[in-house]
Design a protein around this motif. Structure first.
Motif, short mmCIF file in Angstrom:
data_model
loop_
_atom_site.label_atom_id
_atom_site.label_comp_id
_atom_site.label_asym_id
_atom_site.label_seq_id
_atom_site.Cartn_x
_atom_site.Cartn_y
_atom_site.Cartn_z
N TYR A 36 0.79 -1.17 0.12
CA TYR A 36 -0.04 0.05 -0.07
C TYR A 36 0.80 1.35 -0.22
N GLY A 57 1.10 5.60 1.40
CA GLY A 57 0.27 6.40 2.45
C GLY A 57 1.47 7.39 2.74
N ARG A 58 1.05 8.80 3.21
CA ARG A 58 1.96 10.01 3.52
C ARG A 58 2.59 9.87 4.76
N VAL A 116 3.16 4.35 8.97
CA VAL A 116 2.06 3.57 9.52
C VAL A 116 2.03 2.96 10.79
N GLU A 176 -4.63 8.78 5.11
CA GLU A 176 -3.05 9.17 5.28
C GLU A 176 -2.16 8.44 5.57
N TYR A 177 -2.40 7.00 6.01
CA TYR A 177 -1.57 5.92 6.10
C TYR A 177 -1.79 4.83 5.12
N LEU A 178 -3.02 4.54 4.80
CA LEU A 178 -3.34 3.53 3.74
C LEU A 178 -4.29 4.33 2.67
N LEU A 179 -3.63 4.56 1.49
CA LEU A 179 -4.28 5.35 0.58
C LEU A 179 -5.08 4.43 -0.21
#
Length: 323
Positions: free
Chosen positions: A274, A276-277, A280, A308-311
């Motif tokens: 995945y 994300g920005r 995690v 934000e963690y898991l687009l």
């Protein structure tokens, strides 16, 4: 020996009645009862590892932990449960307690036998599993009697992916099962079967004297609320376990690893391809301390900016990864 026939089919109340009588009965007890569809797990089992979570959730089937050890079982109204409570000693004698049950079934023209540690069988197929719990100098012995149960629900509710859970809790063992009704010389209603068993085990029992006293019913109802309907007992009392699941989501592959103790997530690790920005690890830390329960996780994640963690991964997607 006192004879009791429970009218309610509420599994929490029926299991609570067993415990209340075990600790408060003034004489030995023989009791017959039935549950509406429910999964009953053994005292030492990891509840999550025993059930097909989607199957029981979609059908609204309650999951309740009992006092005794052994494996998980599925109950419905085609299954008759029997209970012996003995005040005379703490010996765990499976053959002794099941002997009158075998005799009652044999009296209907069905050849049956005691096999293994705790099973009753017809032509090698199991129709009764038995378990015991000792409290002080008293013994609770109970067992199932598959009379006309829905075997498809029995297998469906207990089916689970063995790769998801890693623990040392007691596992249920699959065995070929059969219904007593399929072997009877003539058709018989389940209620008539219960009357036959009761009359065989307690021949002097009067039909009007088989109910609980008001104080007994009240005590059992209170215990059902304080123990047998609670998350802490039914799921939180599970031994510590590790959970692993890999699932493809709209945002990519997620491999979830959880360490769970007392039904609460101690640590989480989310691996996968995945994007994300944000780190995690922040999301993993947010999962710690949450119950390993769908509703609790959905509530916890509802306040997190998950994208934000898991687009591309929604709350429902991630919750599915965690079960």
């Amino acid at each position: 020996m006192r004879a009791i026939l429970l009218e309610t089919t509420d599994p929490a109340v029926n299991l609570a009645t067993e415990e209340w009588l075990l600790k408060n009965a003034a004489t030995d007890v023989f009791m017959l009862w039935r549950n509406a569809p429910a999964v009953i797990v053994g005292r030492n089992q990891n509840t999550r590892a025993q059930i097909d979570e989607a199957f029981v959730r979609e059908r609204g089937i309650p999951v309740v932990r009992r006092l005794s050890g052994g494996g998980a079982v599925f109950h419905d109204l085609g299954n008759v449960n029997f209970t012996f409570i003995s005040l005379g000693g703490g010996a765990m004698d499976f053959r002794g307690f099941t002997a009158p049950i075998l005799a009652a079934v044999a009296a209907l023209g069905v050849q049956c036998a005691f096999e293994g540690r705790n099973d009753l069988t017809i032509e090698g197929q199991k129709f009764s599993g038995n378990a015991q719990h000792v409290w002080r100098d008293r013994v609770l012995h109970h067992g199932t009697l598959l009379f006309d149960a829905d075997v498809s629900h029995l297998t469906g509710a207990l089916r689970v992916d063995p790769e998801k859970y890693r623990d040392k809790a007691v596992k249920s063992v699959e065995k070929r099962v059969t219904n007593i009704a399929a072997h009877l010389p003539a058709p018989m209603a389940v209620t008539d079967f219960m009357g036959h068993v009761m009359g065989h085990v307690c021949p002097g029992a009067a039909p009007g004297d088989l109910a609980l006293a008001p104080d007994e019913a009240a005590g059992a109802a209170g215990l059902a609320e304080s123990r047998y309907r609670t998350y802490d007992w039914n799921f939180g009392a599970s031994p510590a376990y590790g959970f692993t699941r890999t699932r493809r989501t709209p945002g990519g592959l997620i491999e979830a690893h959880l360490d769970v103790k007392g039904g609460v997530i101690l640590a989480a690790r989310l691996l996968g391809d995945y994007f994300g920005r944000r780190d995690v690890a922040e999301l993993e830390a947010a999962l710690a301390g949450c119950r390993h329960d769908r509703d609790a996780l959905a509530e916890r994640l509802g306040g997190v900016e998950l994208g934000e963690y898991l687009l591309g991964v929604g709350v429902e997607d991630l919750v599915e990864c965690l079960f």
